[in-house]
Design a protein around this motif. Sequence first.
Motif, PDB file in Angstrom:
ATOM      1  N   HIS A 193       0.801  -1.225   0.000  1.00 34.12           N
ATOM      2  CA  HIS A 193       0.000   0.000   0.000  1.00 34.12           C
ATOM      3  C   HIS A 193       0.837   1.281   0.000  1.00 34.12           C
ATOM      4  CE1 HIS A 193      -3.607  -2.323   0.544  1.00 34.12           C
ATOM      5  NE2 HIS A 193      -3.119  -2.870   1.627  1.00 34.12           N
ATOM      6  N   GLN A 194       2.105   1.173   0.350  1.00 33.91           N
ATOM      7  CA  GLN A 194       2.927   2.374   0.492  1.00 33.91           C
ATOM      8  C   GLN A 194       2.976   3.145  -0.822  1.00 33.91           C
ATOM      9  OE1 GLN A 194       6.666   1.728   2.412  1.00 33.91           O
ATOM     10  NE2 GLN A 194       6.875   3.881   2.902  1.00 33.91           N
ATOM     11  N   TRP A 195       2.769   4.447  -0.716  1.00 36.67           N
ATOM     12  CA  TRP A 195       2.748   5.413  -1.808  1.00 36.67           C
ATOM     13  C   TRP A 195       1.516   5.284  -2.702  1.00 36.67           C
ATOM     14  CZ3 TRP A 195       5.596   8.860   0.093  1.00 36.67           C
ATOM     15  CH2 TRP A 195       6.791   8.531   0.746  1.00 36.67           C
ATOM     16  N   LYS A 196       0.596   4.374  -2.371  1.00 39.58           N
ATOM     17  CA  LYS A 196      -0.633   4.225  -3.160  1.00 39.58           C
ATOM     18  C   LYS A 196      -1.881   4.492  -2.335  1.00 39.58           C
ATOM     19  CE  LYS A 196      -0.382   0.082  -4.544  1.00 39.58           C
ATOM     20  NZ  LYS A 196      -0.492  -1.236  -5.152  1.00 39.58           N
ATOM     21  N   ASP A 197      -1.914   3.990  -1.098  1.00 37.69           N
ATOM     22  CA  ASP A 197      -3.118   4.039  -0.280  1.00 37.69           C
ATOM     23  C   ASP A 197      -2.830   4.607   1.101  1.00 37.69           C
ATOM     24  OD1 ASP A 197      -4.668   2.448  -2.230  1.00 37.69           O
ATOM     25  OD2 ASP A 197      -3.389   0.795  -1.563  1.00 37.69           O
ATOM     26  N   ARG A 198      -3.854   5.214   1.673  1.00 36.49           N
ATOM     27  CA  ARG A 198      -3.843   5.545   3.097  1.00 36.49           C
ATOM     28  C   ARG A 198      -4.650   4.436   3.775  1.00 36.49           C
ATOM     29  NH1 ARG A 198      -4.729  10.227   0.247  1.00 36.49           N
ATOM     30  NH2 ARG A 198      -2.995  11.683   0.432  1.00 36.49           N
ATOM     31  N   ILE A 239      -7.929   2.947  16.750  1.00 38.59           N
ATOM     32  CA  ILE A 239      -8.024   3.277  15.336  1.00 38.59           C
ATOM     33  C   ILE A 239      -6.754   4.033  14.993  1.00 38.59           C
ATOM     34  CG2 ILE A 239      -9.446   5.299  15.836  1.00 38.59           C
ATOM     35  CD1 ILE A 239     -10.657   4.908  13.010  1.00 38.59           C
ATOM     36  N   ILE A 240      -6.094   3.607  13.922  1.00 43.20           N
ATOM     37  CA  ILE A 240      -4.826   4.204  13.518  1.00 43.20           C
ATOM     38  C   ILE A 240      -4.911   4.583  12.047  1.00 43.20           C
ATOM     39  CG2 ILE A 240      -2.335   3.815  13.255  1.00 43.20           C
ATOM     40  CD1 ILE A 240      -2.545   1.750  15.542  1.00 43.20           C
ATOM     41  N   LEU A 241      -4.498   5.808  11.744  1.00 41.56           N
ATOM     42  CA  LEU A 241      -4.405   6.273  10.365  1.00 41.56           C
ATOM     43  C   LEU A 241      -2.954   6.170   9.920  1.00 41.56           C
ATOM     44  CD1 LEU A 241      -5.372   7.770   7.777  1.00 41.56           C
ATOM     45  CD2 LEU A 241      -4.968   9.916   9.030  1.00 41.56           C
ATOM     46  N   ILE A 242      -2.741   5.498   8.802  1.00 42.56           N
ATOM     47  CA  ILE A 242      -1.414   5.353   8.204  1.00 42.56           C
ATOM     48  C   ILE A 242      -1.413   6.127   6.887  1.00 42.56           C
ATOM     49  CG2 ILE A 242       0.321   3.725   7.333  1.00 42.56           C
ATOM     50  CD1 ILE A 242      -0.369   3.362  10.331  1.00 42.56           C
ATOM     51  N   GLY A 243      -0.447   7.014   6.722  1.00 44.47           N
ATOM     52  CA  GLY A 243      -0.348   7.802   5.499  1.00 44.47           C
ATOM     53  C   GLY A 243       0.238   7.002   4.356  1.00 44.47           C
ATOM     54  N   GLU A 302     -14.942  12.694   9.634  1.00 44.13           N
ATOM     55  CA  GLU A 302     -14.616  14.051   9.185  1.00 44.13           C
ATOM     56  C   GLU A 302     -13.312  14.546   9.804  1.00 44.13           C
ATOM     57  OE1 GLU A 302     -17.673  13.205  10.460  1.00 44.13           O
ATOM     58  OE2 GLU A 302     -18.672  13.074   8.503  1.00 44.13           O
ATOM     59  N   LYS A 303     -13.050  14.161  11.034  1.00 43.63           N
ATOM     60  CA  LYS A 303     -11.795  14.565  11.681  1.00 43.63           C
ATOM     61  C   LYS A 303     -10.608  13.959  10.929  1.00 43.63           C
ATOM     62  CE  LYS A 303      -9.272  14.605  16.022  1.00 43.63           C
ATOM     63  NZ  LYS A 303      -9.250  14.256  17.442  1.00 43.63           N
ATOM     64  N   ILE A 304     -10.737  12.715  10.537  1.00 41.52           N
ATOM     65  CA  ILE A 304      -9.673  12.054   9.783  1.00 41.52           C
ATOM     66  C   ILE A 304      -9.562  12.665   8.390  1.00 41.52           C
ATOM     67  CG2 ILE A 304      -8.982   9.862   8.719  1.00 41.52           C
ATOM     68  CD1 ILE A 304     -10.022   8.503  11.286  1.00 41.52           C
ATOM     69  N   PHE A 305     -10.709  12.899   7.743  1.00 36.15           N
ATOM     70  CA  PHE A 305     -10.692  13.508   6.407  1.00 36.15           C
ATOM     71  C   PHE A 305     -10.021  14.878   6.450  1.00 36.15           C
ATOM     72  CE2 PHE A 305     -14.955  11.145   5.600  1.00 36.15           C
ATOM     73  CZ  PHE A 305     -14.294   9.947   5.430  1.00 36.15           C
ATOM     74  N   ASP A 306     -10.367  15.669   7.477  1.00 40.33           N
ATOM     75  CA  ASP A 306      -9.769  17.007   7.609  1.00 40.33           C
ATOM     76  C   ASP A 306      -8.260  16.914   7.804  1.00 40.33           C
ATOM     77  OD1 ASP A 306     -12.284  18.125   7.314  1.00 40.33           O
ATOM     78  OD2 ASP A 306     -12.544  18.573   9.462  1.00 40.33           O
ATOM     79  N   LEU A 307      -7.820  15.970   8.622  1.00 42.31           N
ATOM     80  CA  LEU A 307      -6.381  15.783   8.843  1.00 42.31           C
ATOM     81  C   LEU A 307      -5.690  15.394   7.538  1.00 42.31           C
ATOM     82  CD1 LEU A 307      -3.859  15.518  10.615  1.00 42.31           C
ATOM     83  CD2 LEU A 307      -4.588  13.169  11.128  1.00 42.31           C
ATOM     84  N   ILE A 308      -6.261  14.452   6.830  1.00 41.47           N
ATOM     85  CA  ILE A 308      -5.681  14.028   5.553  1.00 41.47           C
ATOM     86  C   ILE A 308      -5.594  15.207   4.597  1.00 41.47           C
ATOM     87  CG2 ILE A 308      -6.104  12.628   3.476  1.00 41.47           C
ATOM     88  CD1 ILE A 308      -7.273  10.468   5.403  1.00 41.47           C
ATOM     89  N   ASP A 309      -6.639  16.023   4.565  1.00 43.57           N
ATOM     90  CA  ASP A 309      -6.678  17.149   3.628  1.00 43.57           C
ATOM     91  C   ASP A 309      -5.631  18.215   3.925  1.00 43.57           C
ATOM     92  OD1 ASP A 309      -8.691  15.842   2.296  1.00 43.57           O
ATOM     93  OD2 ASP A 309     -10.308  17.126   3.058  1.00 43.57           O
ATOM     94  N   THR A 310      -5.018  18.175   5.094  1.00 45.35           N
ATOM     95  CA  THR A 310      -3.940  19.123   5.412  1.00 45.35           C
ATOM     96  C   THR A 310      -2.561  18.579   5.032  1.00 45.35           C
ATOM     97  OG1 THR A 310      -3.575  18.315   7.672  1.00 45.35           O
ATOM     98  CG2 THR A 310      -5.255  20.043   7.381  1.00 45.35           C
ATOM     99  N   MET A 311      -2.489  17.304   4.685  1.00 49.15           N
ATOM    100  CA  MET A 311      -1.202  16.683   4.376  1.00 49.15           C
ATOM    101  C   MET A 311      -0.704  17.130   3.002  1.00 49.15           C
ATOM    102  SD  MET A 311      -1.952  12.825   5.683  1.00 49.15           S
ATOM    103  CE  MET A 311      -2.407  12.499   7.374  1.00 49.15           C
ATOM    104  N   PRO A 312       0.592  17.370   2.871  1.00 45.26           N
ATOM    105  CA  PRO A 312       1.141  17.850   1.591  1.00 45.26           C
ATOM    106  C   PRO A 312       0.805  16.958   0.393  1.00 45.26           C
ATOM    107  CG  PRO A 312       2.788  18.027   3.316  1.00 45.26           C
ATOM    108  CD  PRO A 312       1.618  17.293   3.905  1.00 45.26           C
ATOM    109  N   MET A 313       0.876  15.651   0.558  1.00 44.02           N
ATOM    110  CA  MET A 313       0.590  14.758  -0.560  1.00 44.02           C
ATOM    111  C   MET A 313      -0.872  14.887  -0.990  1.00 44.02           C
ATOM    112  SD  MET A 313       1.450  10.701  -0.992  1.00 44.02           S
ATOM    113  CE  MET A 313       3.118  10.979  -0.408  1.00 44.02           C
ATOM    114  N   ARG A 314      -1.764  14.981  -0.020  1.00 41.80           N
ATOM    115  CA  ARG A 314      -3.197  15.124  -0.323  1.00 41.80           C
ATOM    116  C   ARG A 314      -3.465  16.473  -0.993  1.00 41.80           C
ATOM    117  NH1 ARG A 314      -7.908  13.724  -2.265  1.00 41.80           N
ATOM    118  NH2 ARG A 314      -9.634  14.737  -1.210  1.00 41.80           N
ATOM    119  N   ARG A 315      -2.807  17.518  -0.517  1.00 40.39           N
ATOM    120  CA  ARG A 315      -3.001  18.838  -1.121  1.00 40.39           C
ATOM    121  C   ARG A 315      -2.572  18.817  -2.592  1.00 40.39           C
ATOM    122  NH1 ARG A 315      -2.432  23.172   3.591  1.00 40.39           N
ATOM    123  NH2 ARG A 315      -3.837  24.263   2.201  1.00 40.39           N
ATOM    124  N   ALA A 316      -1.490  18.125  -2.879  1.00 36.55           N
ATOM    125  CA  ALA A 316      -1.031  17.995  -4.267  1.00 36.55           C
ATOM    126  C   ALA A 316      -2.052  17.209  -5.087  1.00 36.55           C
ATOM    127  CB  ALA A 316       0.336  17.317  -4.319  1.00 36.55           C
TER     128      ALA A 316
END
Length: 145
Positions: free
Chosen positions: A25-30, A100-104, A120-134
């Motif tokens: 999953h690395q570099w493909k999935d969260r 519950i653990i979120l893996i980038g 939504e808390k997890i979605f918001d956190l993901i949306d702040t990550m540089p890779m997600r922003r790109a």
Amino acid sequence: MKQGITLIILFMSMMTLNGQPLAKHQWKDRLILVFSNSPGDSVATEQLERFREDTAAVKDRDLLIYRITPAMVNGPGGQQETTSEWFYKYYRVGKDEFNIILIGKDGGEKLRSEQLIQPEKIFDLIDTMPMRRAEMKRDKQGSKQ
């Protein structure tokens, strides 16, 4: 000082998914890892249901969800071959605990909670990550064409 920074970087790189059951999953999935003491655990079931309520947001963020109990690992493709023992040891979770653990996408742990968490808390956190922003920027540019 340089040696200390080098050691920190080395340690962080060791904490990724390379060579582990989730390495594909690395570099493909969260990943969302939901640990519970049994398949019938009501807290874990509720947590999973919260994610099922917003499958579009889950899919949009390339999230895959694994349910892990002492007896099984149930991932996106059904029950996994890997034993759950590895997950409990690697992520240092007690077999009687809910976690519950979120893996980038980089394989690093981004969030851990011992309580139910709103997606939504997890979605918001993901949306702040540089890779997600790109990803969002790329998607936005693609939709303009």
